[in-house]
Design a protein around this motif. Structure first.
Motif, short mmCIF file in Angstrom:
data_model
loop_
_atom_site.label_atom_id
_atom_site.label_comp_id
_atom_site.label_asym_id
_atom_site.label_seq_id
_atom_site.Cartn_x
_atom_site.Cartn_y
_atom_site.Cartn_z
N ASP A 100 62.07 -18.58 15.69
CA ASP A 100 60.71 -18.09 15.85
C ASP A 100 60.24 -17.39 14.57
OD1 ASP A 100 61.66 -15.38 15.86
OD2 ASP A 100 61.96 -15.45 18.02
N ARG A 101 58.98 -17.03 14.54
CA ARG A 101 58.38 -16.44 13.33
C ARG A 101 59.11 -15.19 12.89
NH1 ARG A 101 53.07 -17.46 11.76
NH2 ARG A 101 52.09 -19.24 12.81
N GLN A 102 59.47 -14.36 13.84
CA GLN A 102 60.13 -13.10 13.50
C GLN A 102 61.50 -13.38 12.87
OE1 GLN A 102 60.48 -10.39 16.77
NE2 GLN A 102 61.48 -8.79 15.57
N ALA B 15 53.41 -26.13 3.86
CA ALA B 15 52.40 -25.08 3.97
C ALA B 15 52.84 -24.00 4.96
CB ALA B 15 51.07 -25.69 4.39
N ARG B 16 53.42 -24.42 6.09
CA ARG B 16 53.91 -23.44 7.06
C ARG B 16 55.04 -22.61 6.46
NH1 ARG B 16 54.60 -27.45 12.29
NH2 ARG B 16 52.39 -27.89 12.65
N ALA B 17 55.92 -23.28 5.74
CA ALA B 17 57.06 -22.58 5.13
C ALA B 17 56.58 -21.51 4.15
CB ALA B 17 57.97 -23.58 4.44
N ARG B 18 55.61 -21.87 3.32
CA ARG B 18 55.10 -20.89 2.33
C ARG B 18 54.43 -19.70 3.01
NH1 ARG B 18 53.14 -26.01 -0.23
NH2 ARG B 18 54.71 -26.56 -1.79
N LYS B 19 53.80 -19.96 4.15
CA LYS B 19 53.14 -18.87 4.87
C LYS B 19 54.17 -17.93 5.49
CE LYS B 19 49.59 -18.04 8.39
NZ LYS B 19 48.63 -18.69 9.33
N LEU B 20 55.24 -18.50 6.06
CA LEU B 20 56.25 -17.70 6.73
C LEU B 20 57.20 -17.02 5.76
CD1 LEU B 20 57.09 -20.12 9.68
CD2 LEU B 20 56.13 -17.83 9.91
N LEU B 21 57.48 -17.70 4.64
CA LEU B 21 58.41 -17.16 3.64
C LEU B 21 57.75 -17.19 2.27
CD1 LEU B 21 61.76 -18.91 4.72
CD2 LEU B 21 61.05 -16.56 5.19
N GLY C 202 59.03 -26.56 11.81
CA GLY C 202 58.24 -27.38 12.71
C GLY C 202 59.12 -28.36 13.46
N GLY C 203 58.49 -29.14 14.34
CA GLY C 203 59.22 -30.10 15.13
C GLY C 203 59.42 -31.40 14.37
N VAL C 204 59.50 -32.51 15.12
CA VAL C 204 59.75 -33.81 14.50
C VAL C 204 58.69 -34.80 14.95
CG1 VAL C 204 62.22 -33.43 14.29
CG2 VAL C 204 61.33 -34.53 16.34
N SER C 205 58.55 -35.88 14.19
CA SER C 205 57.57 -36.92 14.45
C SER C 205 58.03 -37.82 15.59
CB SER C 205 57.38 -37.77 13.20
OG SER C 205 58.55 -38.53 12.94
N PRO C 206 57.10 -38.58 16.20
CA PRO C 206 57.49 -39.55 17.24
C PRO C 206 58.52 -40.57 16.73
CG PRO C 206 55.13 -39.20 17.31
CD PRO C 206 55.63 -38.48 16.09
N LYS C 207 58.39 -41.01 15.48
CA LYS C 207 59.36 -41.98 14.96
C LYS C 207 60.75 -41.36 14.90
CE LYS C 207 58.18 -45.06 11.86
NZ LYS C 207 57.84 -45.77 10.60
N MET C 208 60.85 -40.09 14.54
CA MET C 208 62.16 -39.45 14.50
C MET C 208 62.73 -39.29 15.90
SD MET C 208 64.38 -38.51 12.37
CE MET C 208 65.97 -37.71 12.46
N ILE C 209 61.88 -39.08 16.89
CA ILE C 209 62.37 -39.00 18.27
C ILE C 209 62.99 -40.33 18.68
CG2 ILE C 209 61.65 -38.75 20.67
CD1 ILE C 209 59.53 -36.75 19.68
N VAL C 210 62.35 -41.44 18.28
CA VAL C 210 62.91 -42.76 18.57
C VAL C 210 64.27 -42.92 17.92
CG1 VAL C 210 62.61 -45.25 18.21
CG2 VAL C 210 60.66 -43.85 18.91
#
Length: 310
Positions: free
Chosen positions: A239-241, A268-274, A175-183
């Protein structure tokens, strides 16, 4: 006590248009070098120091320990380098295998970038070339923060160099990063930022610690943020692939108090992808997880590697 020699580095405004990482001025380079050396003196003595030439620059690597088995390679986070692992090396060396640390090319450290890096494939290419020069076979990789992304990116483009992957609270993998991490990321590249603001950014990274620069790691990162200009390509999530095709033993540990992302959602995303991966959330950890839980990390990584190597 370990003493480290620094290579001739890119220093001064003459490098500004070359699109390679450089220290803004001589004073900043001296400040970072002093912080690096102070942290390095706290490390176990390396068995070997190697400067590996690649087509994107010279990569500094250190080999620690004399155990047998497949080496474990450590990749640090952004604005950091080998001294980041001061808390981790004793426990990881106790696992009884060689440990190799690498300073990422294009980041502050003892690696020196000589040519622009255009994209993720070129980031993987220089790392693969360096690892091939250091070890003939695939290696286990442990990366914290962007070092974890670097490990996964290597596995995407050069799977033959990778025996397994372990990542610690790494962004841009699932996934991406939070607004605080962008700062924090923006603050790390803005010259002239007041030191009090930089301290606030470091405090966010380290889960609210009030004096993060009191640690060797904090001083190193503070100087990297202030004194080094990086020119690296935008970090892109596989990407997913690409993720589904990794086919490597995978341990992902995410920090419940991280500013980078919502750990439970990313897990949760990690467990779904891997689905075969070991994915964990440590609720009490911040993004500075490697310094907060060095013994627990060593134990968990040791268990993971034992499952693979026996």
């Amino acid at each position: 006590m370990s003493i480290v020699e620094f290579p001739e580095h890119n220093v001064g405004p003459k490098w500004k248009g070359e699109r390679v990482g450089y220290f803004r001025d001589a004073a900043g380079y001296a400040r970072y070098r002093d912080a690096y050396r102070a942290g390095f003196e706290l490390l176990p003595a390396p068995k070997e120091t190697v400067d590996v030439p690649t087509d994107r620059g010279t990569v500094r690597a250190y080999r620690f320990g004399s155990g047998s088995g497949t080496p474990l390679v450590l990749l640090p986070g952004r604005q950091s380098a080998t001294p980041l692992w001061v808390s981790n090396l004793p426990g990881l060396l106790a696992l009884g295998r060689p440990v190799i640390t690498i300073d990422l090319l294009g980041e502050p450290g003892a690696s020196v970038q000589s040519a622009p890096i255009a994209d993720g494939r070129e980031q993987a290419d220089w790392l693969a070339a360096a690892l091939l020069a250091l070890e003939p076979g695939p290696v286990h990789l442990l990366g914290v923060s962007i070092g974890g992304w670097s490990a996964v990116n290597l596995a995407v483009h050069h799977p033959d160099r990778v025996a397994s992957l372990a990542i610690l609270d790494s962004p841009f993998v699932f996934g991406g990063v939070s607004p605080k991490m962008i700062v924090v990321s923006l603050g790390s590249v803005l010259p002239g930022m007041p030191e009090s603001w930089r301290d606030t950014l470091l405090s966010w990274i380290s889960g609210g610690a009030r004096t993060p620069r009191d640690s060797p790691e904090g001083r190193l990162i503070a100087s990297g943020m202030r004194d080094f200009a990086a020119f690296l390509p935008m970090t892109k999530k596989p990407d997913r692939q690409q993720l589904s095709a990794l086919g490597k033993p995978f341990l992902g540990i995410f920090a419940g108090r991280s500013i980078v992302h919502r750990a439970n959602r990313i897990a949760a995303r990690a467990r779904k992808l891997l689905p075969a991966a070991r994915i964990e959330v440590w609720p009490e950890a911040s993004h500075a997880i490697n310094g907060e839980f060095p013994d627990r990390i060593a134990t968990r990584v040791g268990e993971f590697l034992t499952e693979i190597d026996g």
